[in-house]
Design a protein around this motif. Structure first.
Motif, PDB file in Angstrom:
ATOM      1  N   TYR A  61       0.849  -1.191   0.000  1.00 26.81           N
ATOM      2  CA  TYR A  61       0.000   0.000   0.000  1.00 26.81           C
ATOM      3  C   TYR A  61       0.882   1.237   0.000  1.00 26.81           C
ATOM      4  N   TYR A  62       0.353   2.286  -0.605  1.00 24.55           N
ATOM      5  CA  TYR A  62       1.141   3.507  -0.767  1.00 24.55           C
ATOM      6  C   TYR A  62       0.228   4.702  -0.572  1.00 24.55           C
ATOM      7  N   SER A  63       0.727   5.698   0.131  1.00 24.53           N
ATOM      8  CA  SER A  63      -0.029   6.932   0.312  1.00 24.53           C
ATOM      9  C   SER A  63       0.784   8.076  -0.263  1.00 24.53           C
ATOM     10  N   THR A  64       0.304   8.699  -1.310  1.00 27.71           N
ATOM     11  CA  THR A  64       1.033   9.782  -1.959  1.00 27.71           C
ATOM     12  C   THR A  64       1.205  10.945  -1.000  1.00 27.71           C
ATOM     13  N   GLY A  65       2.448  11.352  -0.797  1.00 25.53           N
ATOM     14  CA  GLY A  65       2.707  12.465   0.099  1.00 25.53           C
ATOM     15  C   GLY A  65       2.227  12.183   1.504  1.00 25.53           C
ATOM     16  N   LEU A  66       2.685  11.081   2.089  1.00 27.05           N
ATOM     17  CA  LEU A  66       2.251  10.722   3.438  1.00 27.05           C
ATOM     18  C   LEU A  66       2.894  11.690   4.424  1.00 27.05           C
ATOM     19  N   HIS A  67       2.276  12.862   4.599  1.00 25.87           N
ATOM     20  CA  HIS A  67       2.837  13.909   5.452  1.00 25.87           C
ATOM     21  C   HIS A  67       2.670  13.546   6.926  1.00 25.87           C
ATOM     22  N   LEU A  68       3.609  14.015   7.720  1.00 29.81           N
ATOM     23  CA  LEU A  68       3.514  13.763   9.153  1.00 29.81           C
ATOM     24  C   LEU A  68       2.269  14.382   9.787  1.00 29.81           C
ATOM     25  N   PRO A  69       1.842  15.593   9.389  1.00 27.81           N
ATOM     26  CA  PRO A  69       0.596  16.107   9.967  1.00 27.81           C
ATOM     27  C   PRO A  69      -0.580  15.162   9.770  1.00 27.81           C
ATOM     28  N   LEU A  70      -0.627  14.491   8.592  1.00 31.32           N
ATOM     29  CA  LEU A  70      -1.703  13.536   8.343  1.00 31.32           C
ATOM     30  C   LEU A  70      -1.588  12.349   9.283  1.00 31.32           C
ATOM     31  N   VAL A  71      -0.354  11.840   9.448  1.00 31.96           N
ATOM     32  CA  VAL A  71      -0.151  10.711  10.340  1.00 31.96           C
ATOM     33  C   VAL A  71      -0.463  11.105  11.774  1.00 31.96           C
ATOM     34  N   GLN A  72      -0.039  12.306  12.173  1.00 29.87           N
ATOM     35  CA  GLN A  72      -0.319  12.777  13.516  1.00 29.87           C
ATOM     36  C   GLN A  72      -1.828  12.895  13.748  1.00 29.87           C
ATOM     37  N   GLY A  73      -2.529  13.361  12.716  1.00 35.37           N
ATOM     38  CA  GLY A  73      -3.976  13.459  12.833  1.00 35.37           C
ATOM     39  C   GLY A  73      -4.605  12.103  13.057  1.00 35.37           C
ATOM     40  N   ARG A  74      -4.043  11.080  12.387  1.00 32.54           N
ATOM     41  CA  ARG A  74      -4.558   9.733  12.589  1.00 32.54           C
ATOM     42  C   ARG A  74      -4.271   9.252  14.014  1.00 32.54           C
ATOM     43  N   PHE A  75      -3.054   9.578  14.513  1.00 35.26           N
ATOM     44  CA  PHE A  75      -2.715   9.161  15.867  1.00 35.26           C
ATOM     45  C   PHE A  75      -3.574   9.877  16.905  1.00 35.26           C
ATOM     46  N   VAL A  76      -3.867  11.146  16.666  1.00 34.93           N
ATOM     47  CA  VAL A  76      -4.655  11.916  17.624  1.00 34.93           C
ATOM     48  C   VAL A  76      -6.041  11.312  17.798  1.00 34.93           C
ATOM     49  N   SER A  77      -6.581  10.776  16.701  1.00 36.93           N
ATOM     50  CA  SER A  77      -7.941  10.232  16.763  1.00 36.93           C
ATOM     51  C   SER A  77      -7.951   8.727  17.007  1.00 36.93           C
ATOM     52  N   LEU A  78      -6.890   8.224  17.655  1.00 35.49           N
ATOM     53  CA  LEU A  78      -6.795   6.779  17.860  1.00 35.49           C
ATOM     54  C   LEU A  78      -7.946   6.240  18.712  1.00 35.49           C
ATOM     55  N   ASN A  79      -8.427   7.042  19.661  1.00 33.89           N
ATOM     56  CA  ASN A  79      -9.474   6.549  20.540  1.00 33.89           C
ATOM     57  C   ASN A  79     -10.754   6.207  19.786  1.00 33.89           C
ATOM     58  N   LYS A  80     -10.855   6.761  18.562  1.00 37.80           N
ATOM     59  CA  LYS A  80     -12.042   6.495  17.764  1.00 37.80           C
ATOM     60  C   LYS A  80     -11.823   5.306  16.830  1.00 37.80           C
ATOM     61  N   ARG A  81     -10.645   4.682  16.921  1.00 37.32           N
ATOM     62  CA  ARG A  81     -10.308   3.619  15.984  1.00 37.32           C
ATOM     63  C   ARG A  81     -10.163   2.289  16.709  1.00 37.32           C
ATOM     64  N   THR A  82     -10.218   1.233  15.923  1.00 37.11           N
ATOM     65  CA  THR A  82     -10.015  -0.089  16.490  1.00 37.11           C
ATOM     66  C   THR A  82      -8.524  -0.373  16.597  1.00 37.11           C
ATOM     67  N   LEU A  83      -8.172  -1.405  17.333  1.00 38.62           N
ATOM     68  CA  LEU A  83      -6.774  -1.795  17.480  1.00 38.62           C
ATOM     69  C   LEU A  83      -6.178  -2.180  16.134  1.00 38.62           C
ATOM     70  N   GLU A  84      -6.962  -2.851  15.296  1.00 34.56           N
ATOM     71  CA  GLU A  84      -6.459  -3.281  13.988  1.00 34.56           C
ATOM     72  C   GLU A  84      -6.175  -2.085  13.091  1.00 34.56           C
ATOM     73  N   GLU A  85      -7.052  -1.075  13.131  1.00 31.44           N
ATOM     74  CA  GLU A  85      -6.821   0.125  12.329  1.00 31.44           C
ATOM     75  C   GLU A  85      -5.570   0.857  12.786  1.00 31.44           C
ATOM     76  N   PHE A  86      -5.403   0.967  14.117  1.00 30.91           N
ATOM     77  CA  PHE A  86      -4.204   1.615  14.647  1.00 30.91           C
ATOM     78  C   PHE A  86      -2.948   0.902  14.168  1.00 30.91           C
ATOM     79  N   ARG A  87      -2.978  -0.407  14.235  1.00 32.32           N
ATOM     80  CA  ARG A  87      -1.799  -1.176  13.849  1.00 32.32           C
ATOM     81  C   ARG A  87      -1.481  -1.005  12.366  1.00 32.32           C
ATOM     82  N   LEU A  88      -2.504  -0.955  11.530  1.00 35.36           N
ATOM     83  CA  LEU A  88      -2.278  -0.793  10.099  1.00 35.36           C
ATOM     84  C   LEU A  88      -1.688   0.580   9.786  1.00 35.36           C
ATOM     85  N   TYR A  89      -2.239   1.637  10.405  1.00 37.36           N
ATOM     86  CA  TYR A  89      -1.703   2.979  10.169  1.00 37.36           C
ATOM     87  C   TYR A  89      -0.262   3.091  10.669  1.00 37.36           C
ATOM     88  N   LEU A  90      -0.005   2.529  11.838  1.00 33.09           N
ATOM     89  CA  LEU A  90       1.333   2.559  12.410  1.00 33.09           C
ATOM     90  C   LEU A  90       2.317   1.817  11.517  1.00 33.09           C
TER      91      LEU A  90
END
Length: 485
Positions: A61-90
């Motif tokens: 899988y590839y994300s064009t321009g995977l900027h850190l702000p985008l990744v940080q945004g995903r981490f910030v909203s971890l409480n709204k995600r499942t463990l599997e989703e967190f692991r995949l993003y990480l």
């Protein structure tokens, strides 16, 4: 999404990288024109063995321009995600981070000019430090997530340190860049102390190179989980080859039986002449059986793919894409019209006799099976030219010079030039092309340069202009910020 990057990977290998979106149907063909003087031909190199030993790739899988702000945004909203989703993003972040470091450090290792090397090394060190710091700001507090974060953090810290130390061990000798050297060594020491403070690795593991290396290989496989696609490769034509063998045997036995019956009619009774005639018939059967079978198989196999590959999501096991792979030596008369036109309009000095090795991949990507949030796959294929190098001659010639009555000589190396032509077909669009010149000797690729195409030939678009932001995952010293994977 049609851009294709072709560049040197290591001393004697090159790689091409391209991305594919959902629903894409793409065929990419590479034609290597190998000069006859290289000695690489169907008699000296088996294409299938070469594919197994010298061509490797990965699809992820590839994300064009995977900027850190985008990744940080995903981490910030971890409480709204499942463990599997967190692991995949990480895993996606950690994997592309590691690939970017690996890619850029390999490119930097090829830089021999001290000034450019140390300037790029300082920039690389700065960006690595920034990325690690920003990555660690988003450490989760939940215990069920913390273990996965620690695995990625441990691996990235160790891997960054190893890549920087490896660069330093092969750095150009110079006493003018002590500040850069101290900066890199300080970062490496800090990362080692950081892992110690976190107690990521036991003292026994740290003291044993084999144990720490094997542990990090395991961690790398863990962060690839869900990101790198599972591949199921199948050899094509197995049943057809058995059928060819059966048909060949049947035809030969039909001919042999006819000759035996005819011989018995002419030579009545069991005589010495009949026995000798039968011996000659069976001898000719053994001589020509394999040749006839191989010739028939070459005719049937011509133009057919050698392997099929199914790409699966390692988490859901859904089929993400299917590929067909070709590899073979082909004759000039079998080249597609566009390739033939490019070769005809070359400069006269480049028109030398060549053997043509063809490698092709046809990909059909699924419409809706991708991991949620991603719509692009990246394929990276590494092609080693080392099997070619073993057939090359060492340079034995010398160049003589005269200065003030003294004659001196210098040894010169033997270089060879391979022409590489890419042909890209996407859906119903007309094919597009790119041409490269690869200059190499027995030990190294000297240069890879893109050549101009004749007027009227559709060209594969060059890679997009690099971005200026340092928040991407790329660590390239030339300013390119496109993530590598």
């Amino acid at each position: 999404m049609s851009e294709i990057h072709v560049k040197q990977e290591e001393a004697l290998s090159l790689k091409f990288i391209h991305q594919m979106k959902e629903g894409d149907h793409r065929r990419l063909d590479l034609y290597f024109l190998l000069p006859k003087e290289m000695g690489v031909n169907p008699q000296s190199l088996d294409p299938q063995d070469y594919a197994h030993s010298a061509i490797s790739g990965r699809r992820s899988y590839y994300s064009t321009g995977l900027h850190l702000p985008l990744v940080q945004g995903r981490f910030v909203s971890l409480n709204k995600r499942t463990l599997e989703e967190f692991r995949l993003y990480l895993n996606l972040f950690a994997y592309q981070f590691a690939i970017a470091i690996e890619t850029d450090s390999k490119e930097l290792a090829q830089q021999e000019d001290p000034e450019r090397f140390y300037a790029a090394l300082a920039e690389l060190s700065d960006i690595v430090a920034q990325l690690l710091k920003k990555f660690r700001r988003n450490e989760p507090s939940e215990e069920k997530w913390k273990h996965y974060f620690e695995n990625s953090d441990n691996y990235l810290s160790w891997f960054c340190e190893q890549r920087l130390l490896k660069l330093m061990s092969h750095a150009p000798r110079s006493s003018e860049y002590s500040e850069v050297i101290e900066q890199v060594i300080t970062l490496c020491r800090h990362e080692r102390q950081y892992r110690d403070s976190k107690k990521y690795n036991s003292a026994q593991t740290q003291s044993d190179p084999n144990r720490i290396s094997n542990k990090m290989l395991l961690l790398r496989r863990l962060i690839q989980q869900g990101v790198v696609l599972k591949e199921e490769t199948k050899t094509l034509g197995v049943g057809l080859k058995k059928l060819t063998t059966g048909v060949t045997t049947g035809i030969i036995m039909l001919v042999v039986s006819s000759l035996i019956i005819k011989a018995q009619g002419v030579l009545s009774g069991l005589t010495l002449a009949l026995v000798l005639t039968l011996a000659v018939i069976y001898a000719f059967r053994e001589i020509f059986k394999d040749d006839f079978r191989n010739a028939l198989w070459r005719i049937i196999q011509k133009g057919r793919p050698r392997w099929s590959r199914v790409l699966r999501d390692t988490t859901s096991q859904a089929v993400i894409g299917r590929q067909l792979i070709w590899i073979d030596f082909i004759k000039k008369k079998d080249l597609p019209n566009g390739i033939d036109e490019i070769l005809k309009r070359r400069h006269s000095q480049n028109k030398i006799d060549s053997d043509i090795l063809h490698y092709g991949i046809s990909s059909r990507i699924a419409q809706k099976a991708f991991l949620a949030g991603y719509s692009t796959l990246q394929e990276q294929v590494n092609i080693s030219l080392m099997p070619f190098a073993r057939y090359l001659e060492r340079g034995k010639a010398k160049i003589y010079k005269e200065a003030e009555g003294k004659i001196s000589s210098e040894s010169v190396e033997r270089r060879y030039q391979i022409n590489l032509i890419l042909r890209l077909s996407e859906g119903s669009q007309s094919p597009r092309y790119a041409r490269y010149k690869i200059t190499m000797n027995r030990s190294n690729i000297i240069d890879i340069s893109e050549s101009t195409l004749p007027d009227g030939v559709d060209k594969i678009e060059p890679p997009p202009a690099p971005a200026e932001s340092h928040d991407d995952l790329s660590l390239s010293q030339d300013g390119s910020k496109q993530p590598q994977s």
